[in-house]
Design a protein around this motif. Structure first.
Motif, short mmCIF file in Angstrom:
data_model
loop_
_atom_site.label_atom_id
_atom_site.label_comp_id
_atom_site.label_asym_id
_atom_site.label_seq_id
_atom_site.Cartn_x
_atom_site.Cartn_y
_atom_site.Cartn_z
N ASP A 64 0.98 -1.09 -0.01
CA ASP A 64 -0.08 0.06 -0.05
C ASP A 64 0.72 1.04 -0.03
O ASP A 64 1.95 1.21 0.15
CB ASP A 64 -0.88 0.01 1.23
CG ASP A 64 -0.26 -0.14 2.45
OD1 ASP A 64 1.01 -0.07 2.41
OD2 ASP A 64 -0.81 -0.44 3.33
N GLN A 66 0.62 5.54 1.34
CA GLN A 66 -0.14 6.54 2.16
C GLN A 66 -0.11 8.02 1.35
O GLN A 66 0.94 8.25 0.83
CB GLN A 66 0.43 6.52 3.50
CG GLN A 66 0.12 5.55 4.60
CD GLN A 66 1.22 4.17 4.27
OE1 GLN A 66 2.24 4.52 3.77
NE2 GLN A 66 0.51 3.10 4.09
N VAL A 68 -2.18 12.12 1.40
CA VAL A 68 -3.09 12.97 2.03
C VAL A 68 -3.96 13.80 0.94
O VAL A 68 -3.32 13.86 -0.21
CB VAL A 68 -2.49 14.09 3.11
CG1 VAL A 68 -1.78 13.45 4.10
CG2 VAL A 68 -1.49 15.02 1.97
N ALA A 227 -9.03 1.37 -0.96
CA ALA A 227 -8.53 2.34 -0.22
C ALA A 227 -9.18 2.36 0.97
O ALA A 227 -10.34 2.46 1.31
CB ALA A 227 -8.41 3.78 -0.87
N ARG A 228 -8.23 2.84 2.18
CA ARG A 228 -8.77 3.10 3.53
C ARG A 228 -8.55 4.68 3.80
O ARG A 228 -7.59 5.23 3.47
CB ARG A 228 -8.04 2.49 4.42
CG ARG A 228 -8.07 2.73 5.97
CD ARG A 228 -9.53 2.14 6.53
NE ARG A 228 -9.47 0.80 6.65
CZ ARG A 228 -10.54 -0.12 7.12
NH1 ARG A 228 -11.42 0.35 7.46
NH2 ARG A 228 -10.29 -1.02 7.28
N ASP A 230 -8.93 7.72 6.57
CA ASP A 230 -9.18 8.34 7.90
C ASP A 230 -9.44 9.68 7.85
O ASP A 230 -8.70 10.66 6.95
CB ASP A 230 -7.76 7.90 8.64
CG ASP A 230 -7.73 6.48 8.80
OD1 ASP A 230 -8.59 5.85 9.10
OD2 ASP A 230 -6.56 6.00 8.68
N LYS A 238 -13.13 4.82 10.29
CA LYS A 238 -12.62 4.51 9.10
C LYS A 238 -13.50 4.28 7.95
O LYS A 238 -14.42 3.72 8.13
CB LYS A 238 -11.34 3.27 9.14
CG LYS A 238 -10.55 3.44 10.12
CD LYS A 238 -9.73 2.33 10.42
CE LYS A 238 -8.72 2.48 11.31
NZ LYS A 238 -7.57 3.61 10.77
N ARG A 277 -6.79 11.34 5.27
CA ARG A 277 -5.40 10.49 5.07
C ARG A 277 -5.92 9.24 4.33
O ARG A 277 -6.64 8.43 4.83
CB ARG A 277 -4.94 10.29 6.53
CG ARG A 277 -4.56 11.39 7.28
CD ARG A 277 -3.90 11.16 8.51
NE ARG A 277 -3.82 12.46 8.98
CZ ARG A 277 -2.50 13.23 9.20
NH1 ARG A 277 -1.61 12.85 8.39
NH2 ARG A 277 -2.43 14.19 9.92
N VAL A 278 -5.33 9.03 3.13
CA VAL A 278 -5.93 7.83 2.21
C VAL A 278 -4.58 6.76 2.23
O VAL A 278 -3.40 7.10 2.10
CB VAL A 278 -6.04 8.17 0.91
CG1 VAL A 278 -6.63 6.98 0.15
CG2 VAL A 278 -6.82 9.57 0.91
N ASN A 279 -4.84 5.77 2.69
CA ASN A 279 -4.12 4.34 2.36
C ASN A 279 -4.50 3.69 1.19
O ASN A 279 -5.59 2.91 1.39
CB ASN A 279 -4.04 3.57 3.77
CG ASN A 279 -3.18 2.56 3.78
OD1 ASN A 279 -2.18 2.57 3.08
ND2 ASN A 279 -2.88 1.62 4.65
N THR A 280 -4.01 3.70 0.06
CA THR A 280 -4.26 3.08 -1.13
C THR A 280 -3.49 1.67 -1.16
O THR A 280 -2.41 1.21 -0.75
CB THR A 280 -3.77 3.61 -2.28
OG1 THR A 280 -4.17 5.04 -2.27
CG2 THR A 280 -4.60 2.95 -3.84
N ARG A 330 8.15 -2.66 5.96
CA ARG A 330 7.44 -2.33 7.05
C ARG A 330 8.30 -2.06 8.21
O ARG A 330 9.57 -2.37 8.29
CB ARG A 330 6.37 -3.21 7.73
CG ARG A 330 5.39 -3.44 6.46
CD ARG A 330 4.62 -2.35 6.33
NE ARG A 330 3.25 -2.66 5.16
CZ ARG A 330 3.39 -1.98 4.09
NH1 ARG A 330 4.64 -1.35 3.71
NH2 ARG A 330 2.47 -2.30 3.12
#
Length: 446
Positions: A64, A66, A68, A227-228, A230, A238, A277-280, A330
């Motif tokens: 993934d 991260q 904005v 995508a997540r 926040d 979420k 805040r986007v986590n693709t 990670r």
């Protein structure tokens, strides 16, 4: 004088004695070497350097990135009159939900309606003249020229009526789509010039989140990816989204690609303009081989690790320098794509004590805190990385983000790519995948 001579002689003799003792100590015969045997083996084993090590473990990794971004309405417009006039009716209240085609603002239309009636009367006369001339021409009472003139007059009357109706229609401002009205900037009785702002209409049943990713991710981006999201203003909540569009143009200033994802907002908890805040999520692997990040030894553009092999003696290991190919990183962990197998042991700390391959070392600790066995190999606990896809599947029914896809009759990209993604070891995209929107949302001017 005699005492001085005695002192001099004693000093000379002392210096000579000390020099001789030093010479004898440095050139004394060394002791015979001990025969090689068990004693020497114990000395080598006891002098082996100590290192910390860890095993190659299997765990789930999510590929993934991260970023904005900002939330935007799916459709947004500021209502403005095309002609000048005085407001006679406001048929909405601030924050009210409106429907497509609903008359929101009515301007004074007495004069345009009178012009419409006049044009209708002129059209009736023109139609009657045209019909009469057709009958007279058939009886040869009038010339063909008179018939042509009456036909032209009929067309002019029809055009005048259409113009009058169009002018009257412009005095009614209707909602262009379903949405929520903002805070109006005018009141009944205000005289407005053409182009003046009246109120904004926002369609927020679905919201767009616009963000940018570095250009190195452009080959991984696909429509339909999960995508997540926040929201700082709503901590603890979420939201799941699906990538809807990818800008084909790379920004030359920041070397980034613009991405637009869609969020289901039927609960109306989100508002346009919020910071996100986007986590693709590009994909995930359930059996990724992972080692401690400190085990890597960078050298130029290559990465190496020191692999430990069982030694000839108990409690000893033999070192071997191995090149590896690194994948996802990670915090504290790194994926090994090639070069190691699950269950291999590598040096995690103390590499500076190893000067060559084949050295014997002693391992301080092989444990992995928090690890659990996976097919006989210790593996760290997996994170809940599939939550966005799961939520997207559960909320697929009635999701406004899928409206354009259903109208276009296009199948979900996830359906056609699920089998290929499974073969690649990548999780398929959720059924919330959607094609490019057929029309861009109208944006408010800056």
């Amino acid at each position: 004088m005699a005492s001085k001579a005695i002192y001099s002689v004693v000093a000379v003799l002392g210096i000579a004695g000390l020099s001789g003792a030093a010479w004898w100590y440095q050139n004394k015969t060394p002791s015979p070497a001990r025969p090689a045997g068990a004693g020497q083996t114990r000395s080598v084993a006891g002098g082996a350097p100590t290192v910390e090590a860890g095993k190659v473990v299997l765990m789930k990794l999510v590929d993934d990135a991260q970023a904005v971004g900002s939330l935007r309405s799916r459709r947004s417009v500021v209502l403005r009159p095309e002609v000048s006039g005085r407001i006679t009716q406001l048929n909405f209240t601030d924050g009210q939900r409106v429907r497509k085609g609903q008359v929101l603002v009515q301007f004074d239309d007495q004069l345009p309606l009178a012009q419409v009636q006049q044009s209708q009367a002129e059209l009736s006369i023109a139609q009657a003249n045209q019909k009469r001339n057709e009958e007279l021409v058939a009886q040869n009472f009038v010339s063909q020229r008179s018939l042509d003139e009456s036909a032209a007059n009929l067309q002019v009357a029809q055009a005048k009526l259409s113009l009058a109706k169009a002018t009257a229609a412009r005095l009614k401002i209707v909602a262009p789509f379903d949405g929520i009205a903002g805070i109006r900037l005018v009141n009944s009785g205000d005289y407005l010039k053409d182009g003046a702002d009246i109120v904004n209409i926002e369609d927020i049943d679905a919201l767009f989140v616009d963000f940018r990713l570095p250009e190195r991710f452009q080959s991984k981006l696909r429509r339909g990816q999960a995508a997540r999201v926040d929201i700082d203003a709503l901590p603890g909540l979420k939201y799941s989204a699906v990538v809807q569009a990818i800008d084909p143009l790379i920004d030359a200033n920041g070397r980034s690609v613009a991405v637009r994802a869609c969020i289901d907002n039927r609960q109306l908890k989100l508002r346009p303009g919020m910071f996100a805040r986007v986590n693709t999520v590009f994909g995930e692997r359930d059996d990724a081989r992972v080692i401690p990040e400190e085990a890597l030894i960078p050298q130029g553009d290559k990465q190496f690790v020191i692999k430990l092999l069982p030694g000839a003696e108990a409690q000893t290991w033999t070192t071997q320098r191995v090149p590896v190919q690194v994948g996802i990183r990670r915090p504290g962990k790194v994926e090994i794509v090639a070069g190691l197998q699950a269950g291999d042991t590598v040096v995690a700390a103390g590499q500076q004590r190893i000067t060559r391959d084949g050295m014997s070392v002693r391992v301080v600790d092989l444990s992995q805190p928090g690890a659990r066995p996976v097919d006989g190999v210790a593996a760290a606990p997996t994170a809940d990385a599939a939550a966005p896809a799961t939520e997207a599947r559960s909320a697929a029914a009635g999701n406004p983000c899928l409206a354009d896809m259903r109208e276009a009759g296009v199948a979900s990209p996830a359906t056609s790519t699920a089998s290929a993604a499974a073969r690649r070891g990548v999780a398929p995209a959720p059924p919330g995948a959607m094609p490019e929107a057929k029309a861009r949302a109208t944006r408010k001017p800056a």
